[in-house]
Design a protein around this motif. Structure first.
Motif, PDB file in Angstrom:
ATOM      1  N   THR A   1       0.728  -0.992  -0.013  1.00 15.85           N
ATOM      2  CA  THR A   1      -0.035  -0.011  -0.028  1.00 15.85           C
ATOM      3  C   THR A   1       0.817   1.224   0.165  1.00 15.85           C
ATOM      4  OG1 THR A   1       0.001   0.340   2.449  1.00 15.85           O
ATOM      5  CG2 THR A   1      -1.737  -1.187   1.468  1.00 15.85           C
ATOM      6  N   LEU A   2       0.209   2.459  -0.271  1.00 17.60           N
ATOM      7  CA  LEU A   2       0.809   3.645  -0.411  1.00 17.60           C
ATOM      8  C   LEU A   2       1.468   4.017   1.254  1.00 17.60           C
ATOM      9  CD1 LEU A   2       2.042   6.208  -1.873  1.00 17.60           C
ATOM     10  CD2 LEU A   2      -0.178   7.333  -1.363  1.00 17.60           C
ATOM     11  N   ALA A   3       0.714   3.697   2.273  1.00 14.74           N
ATOM     12  CA  ALA A   3       0.811   3.866   3.614  1.00 14.74           C
ATOM     13  C   ALA A   3       2.129   3.075   3.939  1.00 14.74           C
ATOM     14  CB  ALA A   3      -0.268   3.563   4.458  1.00 14.74           C
ATOM     15  N   ALA A   4       2.111   1.845   3.431  1.00 14.40           N
ATOM     16  CA  ALA A   4       3.242   0.978   4.022  1.00 14.40           C
ATOM     17  C   ALA A   4       4.422   1.480   3.224  1.00 14.40           C
ATOM     18  CB  ALA A   4       2.870  -0.503   3.373  1.00 14.40           C
ATOM     19  N   GLY A   5       4.517   2.062   1.960  1.00 15.30           N
ATOM     20  CA  GLY A   5       5.583   2.672   1.490  1.00 15.30           C
ATOM     21  C   GLY A   5       6.346   3.402   2.265  1.00 15.30           C
ATOM     22  N   LEU A   6       5.200   4.565   2.769  1.00  9.95           N
ATOM     23  CA  LEU A   6       5.613   5.789   3.414  1.00  9.95           C
ATOM     24  C   LEU A   6       6.449   5.292   4.915  1.00  9.95           C
ATOM     25  CD1 LEU A   6       5.868   8.805   4.022  1.00  9.95           C
ATOM     26  CD2 LEU A   6       3.679   8.747   4.738  1.00  9.95           C
ATOM     27  N   GLU A   7       5.717   4.445   5.523  1.00  7.87           N
ATOM     28  CA  GLU A   7       6.264   3.887   6.863  1.00  7.87           C
ATOM     29  C   GLU A   7       7.395   3.433   6.706  1.00  7.87           C
ATOM     30  OE1 GLU A   7       6.167   3.300  10.753  1.00  7.87           O
ATOM     31  OE2 GLU A   7       5.053   4.731   9.374  1.00  7.87           O
ATOM     32  N   PHE A   8       7.765   2.738   5.602  1.00  7.96           N
ATOM     33  CA  PHE A   8       9.051   2.127   5.459  1.00  7.96           C
ATOM     34  C   PHE A   8      10.204   2.842   5.225  1.00  7.96           C
ATOM     35  CE2 PHE A   8      12.478   0.672   2.352  1.00  7.96           C
ATOM     36  CZ  PHE A   8      12.893  -0.370   3.055  1.00  7.96           C
ATOM     37  N   ARG A   9       9.951   4.215   4.347  1.00  7.12           N
ATOM     38  CA  ARG A   9      10.989   5.170   4.299  1.00  7.12           C
ATOM     39  C   ARG A   9      11.067   5.906   5.746  1.00  7.12           C
ATOM     40  NH1 ARG A   9       8.619   4.648  -0.705  1.00  7.12           N
ATOM     41  NH2 ARG A   9      10.441   4.710  -2.244  1.00  7.12           N
ATOM     42  N   ARG A  10      10.209   6.190   6.600  1.00  4.00           N
ATOM     43  CA  ARG A  10      10.119   6.701   7.716  1.00  4.00           C
ATOM     44  C   ARG A  10      10.787   5.816   8.878  1.00  4.00           C
ATOM     45  NH1 ARG A  10       4.878  10.073   9.736  1.00  4.00           N
ATOM     46  NH2 ARG A  10       6.697  10.889  10.910  1.00  4.00           N
ATOM     47  N   ARG A  11      10.957   4.758   8.676  1.00  2.00           N
ATOM     48  CA  ARG A  11      11.514   3.868   9.539  1.00  2.00           C
ATOM     49  C   ARG A  11      13.090   3.557   9.070  1.00  2.00           C
ATOM     50  NH1 ARG A  11      10.069  -0.955   9.247  1.00  2.00           N
ATOM     51  NH2 ARG A  11       8.319  -0.761   7.885  1.00  2.00           N
ATOM     52  N   ASN A  12      13.366   3.836   7.991  1.00  2.11           N
ATOM     53  CA  ASN A  12      14.530   3.793   7.391  1.00  2.11           C
ATOM     54  C   ASN A  12      15.517   4.987   7.527  1.00  2.11           C
ATOM     55  OD1 ASN A  12      17.007   3.005   5.858  1.00  2.11           O
ATOM     56  ND2 ASN A  12      16.007   3.097   3.782  1.00  2.11           N
ATOM     57  N   ALA A  13      16.513   4.799   8.832  1.00  6.21           N
ATOM     58  CA  ALA A  13      17.201   5.979   9.330  1.00  6.21           C
ATOM     59  C   ALA A  13      18.025   6.343   8.015  1.00  6.21           C
ATOM     60  CB  ALA A  13      18.084   5.602  10.345  1.00  6.21           C
ATOM     61  N   GLY A  14      18.564   5.556   7.032  1.00  2.09           N
ATOM     62  CA  GLY A  14      19.385   5.950   6.014  1.00  2.09           C
ATOM     63  C   GLY A  14      18.784   6.437   4.719  1.00  2.09           C
ATOM     64  N   PHE A  15      17.440   6.708   4.950  1.00  2.00           N
ATOM     65  CA  PHE A  15      16.808   7.221   3.670  1.00  2.00           C
ATOM     66  C   PHE A  15      17.085   8.792   3.567  1.00  2.00           C
ATOM     67  CE2 PHE A  15      13.112   9.187   1.430  1.00  2.00           C
ATOM     68  CZ  PHE A  15      13.336   8.415   0.219  1.00  2.00           C
ATOM     69  N   ALA A  16      17.665   9.231   2.470  1.00  2.00           N
ATOM     70  CA  ALA A  16      18.039  10.618   2.303  1.00  2.00           C
ATOM     71  C   ALA A  16      16.624  11.348   1.704  1.00  2.00           C
ATOM     72  CB  ALA A  16      19.070  10.655   1.349  1.00  2.00           C
ATOM     73  N   TRP A  17      16.079  12.122   2.214  1.00  2.00           N
ATOM     74  CA  TRP A  17      14.859  12.647   1.881  1.00  2.00           C
ATOM     75  C   TRP A  17      15.045  13.934   1.121  1.00  2.00           C
ATOM     76  CZ3 TRP A  17      10.120  10.764   2.937  1.00  2.00           C
ATOM     77  CH2 TRP A  17       9.795   9.841   4.119  1.00  2.00           C
ATOM     78  N   SER A  18      14.370  14.011  -0.086  1.00  2.00           N
ATOM     79  CA  SER A  18      14.348  15.123  -0.932  1.00  2.00           C
ATOM     80  C   SER A  18      13.654  16.314  -0.474  1.00  2.00           C
ATOM     81  CB  SER A  18      14.193  14.835  -2.601  1.00  2.00           C
ATOM     82  OG  SER A  18      15.196  13.888  -3.042  1.00  2.00           O
ATOM     83  N   LEU A  19      12.608  16.184  -0.063  1.00  2.00           N
ATOM     84  CA  LEU A  19      11.684  17.340   0.659  1.00  2.00           C
ATOM     85  C   LEU A  19      12.399  18.478   1.343  1.00  2.00           C
ATOM     86  CD1 LEU A  19       8.258  15.561   1.958  1.00  2.00           C
ATOM     87  CD2 LEU A  19       8.706  17.064  -0.103  1.00  2.00           C
ATOM     88  N   ILE A  20      12.313  19.653   1.078  1.00  2.00           N
ATOM     89  CA  ILE A  20      12.772  20.746   1.945  1.00  2.00           C
ATOM     90  C   ILE A  20      12.118  20.686   3.134  1.00  2.00           C
ATOM     91  CG2 ILE A  20      12.863  23.224   1.973  1.00  2.00           C
ATOM     92  CD1 ILE A  20      12.573  23.150  -0.974  1.00  2.00           C
ATOM     93  N   GLY A  21      13.053  20.560   4.218  1.00  2.00           N
ATOM     94  CA  GLY A  21      12.696  20.758   5.454  1.00  2.00           C
ATOM     95  C   GLY A  21      12.602  19.380   6.245  1.00  2.00           C
ATOM     96  N   VAL A  22      12.780  18.204   5.622  1.00  2.00           N
ATOM     97  CA  VAL A  22      12.571  17.051   6.071  1.00  2.00           C
ATOM     98  C   VAL A  22      14.133  16.413   6.114  1.00  2.00           C
ATOM     99  CG1 VAL A  22      11.423  14.641   5.904  1.00  2.00           C
ATOM    100  CG2 VAL A  22      10.342  16.527   5.269  1.00  2.00           C
ATOM    101  N   ASN A  23      14.697  15.980   7.025  1.00  2.00           N
ATOM    102  CA  ASN A  23      16.113  15.727   7.274  1.00  2.00           C
ATOM    103  C   ASN A  23      16.139  14.247   7.988  1.00  2.00           C
ATOM    104  OD1 ASN A  23      17.111  17.892   5.992  1.00  2.00           O
ATOM    105  ND2 ASN A  23      16.486  18.996   7.959  1.00  2.00           N
TER     106      ASN A  23
END
Length: 389
Positions: free
Chosen positions: A95-117
């Motif tokens: 699901t889309l929610a599961a994909g978001l949750e996976f990225r949020r739990r992944n401490a090594g994920f480099a966000w592209s969004l401004i203001g999200v680090n």
């Protein structure tokens, strides 16, 4: 495999410039107003030429454009309604929610969004926008497709040439040997990496010259984007030859220049015009899919850009009166015995010119001529899937 006619455009596309990294770079370089206008124009053209515009879950939830506009903003800009959302979201999670949750739990994920680090709290405005997108999917307003398992990168190939900078900065043969050793080590480290965050971290820690870091990231990212298209069962459309896919263009790829006027129209038109253009260009869109050519692109562009050109009441009255006067003079000249119709009589040529002025559609001809001018930097690149370089 993507569903497309032989020799034509695909019916399922991903737009390269909506890669989350590319979105962030565009906003940083051009500012919010210009970046939003550019990407809106690309999205409008993408929907105009294909049945389905796909966006990955990363493009959507880590993309500056989609997070700024939200579902309602995207619908508004495309002139669409809730019952016919013009995008389909695709991702590896169930699901889309599961994909978001996976990225949020992944401490090594480099966000592209401004203001999200990494390692920091997510701003409340971003949390709220994520909920907007997830809610639209949950309510069935947006379609989500899970990609099949087994994501793989294309054949690795050779790394782009690296300069003798960074830790390998030496002179003569020693410098060349160090450069070769460093390139071999990088190739070994990157060969089996399938996550962008991991690949970019390896490149960042390699001690390269900043110019080489940028070149290597762009090269790896281009291959990554091509792999996403294979995974999603789609083809890529790119509006910039020097854009995110610049290092993965193949000889088998199809290129179509875009009329400058079409790009201007897509950026500047109001949503009502966009909706009207979509509803009235089905024949031209089908013709372009059957035969992807410069002529077919101009046919679609003309129909789209001219569909909202309505004549004013005064313009209709003025043209009608002028045509009636020319017709009346022509009737008088045709009366038997009236010698003014001789070719040497200037009045004859004045009437002839009047007939041309009142019958030839100069506005339409000028519009057609304007579509002959291609944009100097933008071309639509159809990246064929499953064809080796």
């Amino acid at each position: 495999m993507s569903d497309r006619s032989m020799g034509g455009l695909p019916t399922r596309i991903l737009i390269a410039e909506f890669d989350s990294v590319a979105q962030a770079a565009r906003y940083a370089e051009n500012g919010a107003e210009a970046a939003t206008a550019d990407l809106t124009g690309m999205l409008r053209i993408g929907r105009l030429v294909a049945e389905t515009v796909l966006v990955t879950d990363a493009m959507l939830l880590d993309g500056e454009y989609f997070m700024r506009l939200g579902p309602e903003g995207v619908l508004r800009e495309l002139g669409a309604g809730d019952g016919r959302f013009p995008l389909t979201v695709t991702g590896p999670a169930e699901t889309l929610a599961a994909g978001l949750e996976f990225r949020r739990r992944n401490a090594g994920f480099a966000w592209s969004l401004i203001g999200v680090n990494r390692g920091e709290a997510v701003p409340s405005a971003v949390e709220a926008r994520w909920e907007d997108w997830l809610g639209s999917v949950d309510r069935g307003l947006i379609r989500y497709e899970q990609q099949p398992p087994g994501f793989t990168m294309p054949a690795f190939g050779e790394l782009p040439p690296l300069s003798a900078g960074g830790e390998a900065a030496q002179s003569g043969q020693a410098g060349q040997a160090a450069q070769t050793t460093q390139a071999a080590a990088l190739a070994s480290s990157l060969r089996n990496v399938v996550r962008r965050s991991e690949a970019f971290e390896i490149i960042e820690k390699a001690g390269l010259h900043p110019r080489d870091q940028d070149r290597l990231r762009a090269w790896w990212n281009a291959r990554y984007l091509r792999a996403i298209a294979d995974q999603a069962g789609a083809d890529w459309l790119s509006f910039e030859a020097a854009g995110p896919l610049q290092h993965s263009v193949r000889r088998s790829d199809r290129r179509i220049r875009l009329p400058r006027r079409l790009l201007e129209w897509a950026r500047e038109a109001n949503p009502a015009s966009i909706a009207l253009a979509w509803d009235t260009t089905s024949k031209q869109r089908e013709r372009l899919r059957r035969r992807s050519s410069w002529a077919s692109m101009r046919d679609l562009a003309y129909q789209a850009t001219q569909i909202a050109s309505a004549r004013t009441r005064r313009g209709v009255l003025r043209d009608s009166v002028l045509r009636l006067l020319v017709a009346a003079v022509a009737v008088v000249l045709a009366v038997p015995g009236f010698e003014a119709v001789a070719l040497e009589n200037p009045l004859t040529w004045i009437v002839f010119a009047g007939v041309i002025v009142t019958t030839v559609p100069f506005d339409s001809l000028l519009a057609l001529a304007g579509l002959l001018v291609p944009d100097p930097r933008a071309e639509l690149i159809l990246h064929r899937r499953g064809i080796a370089s």
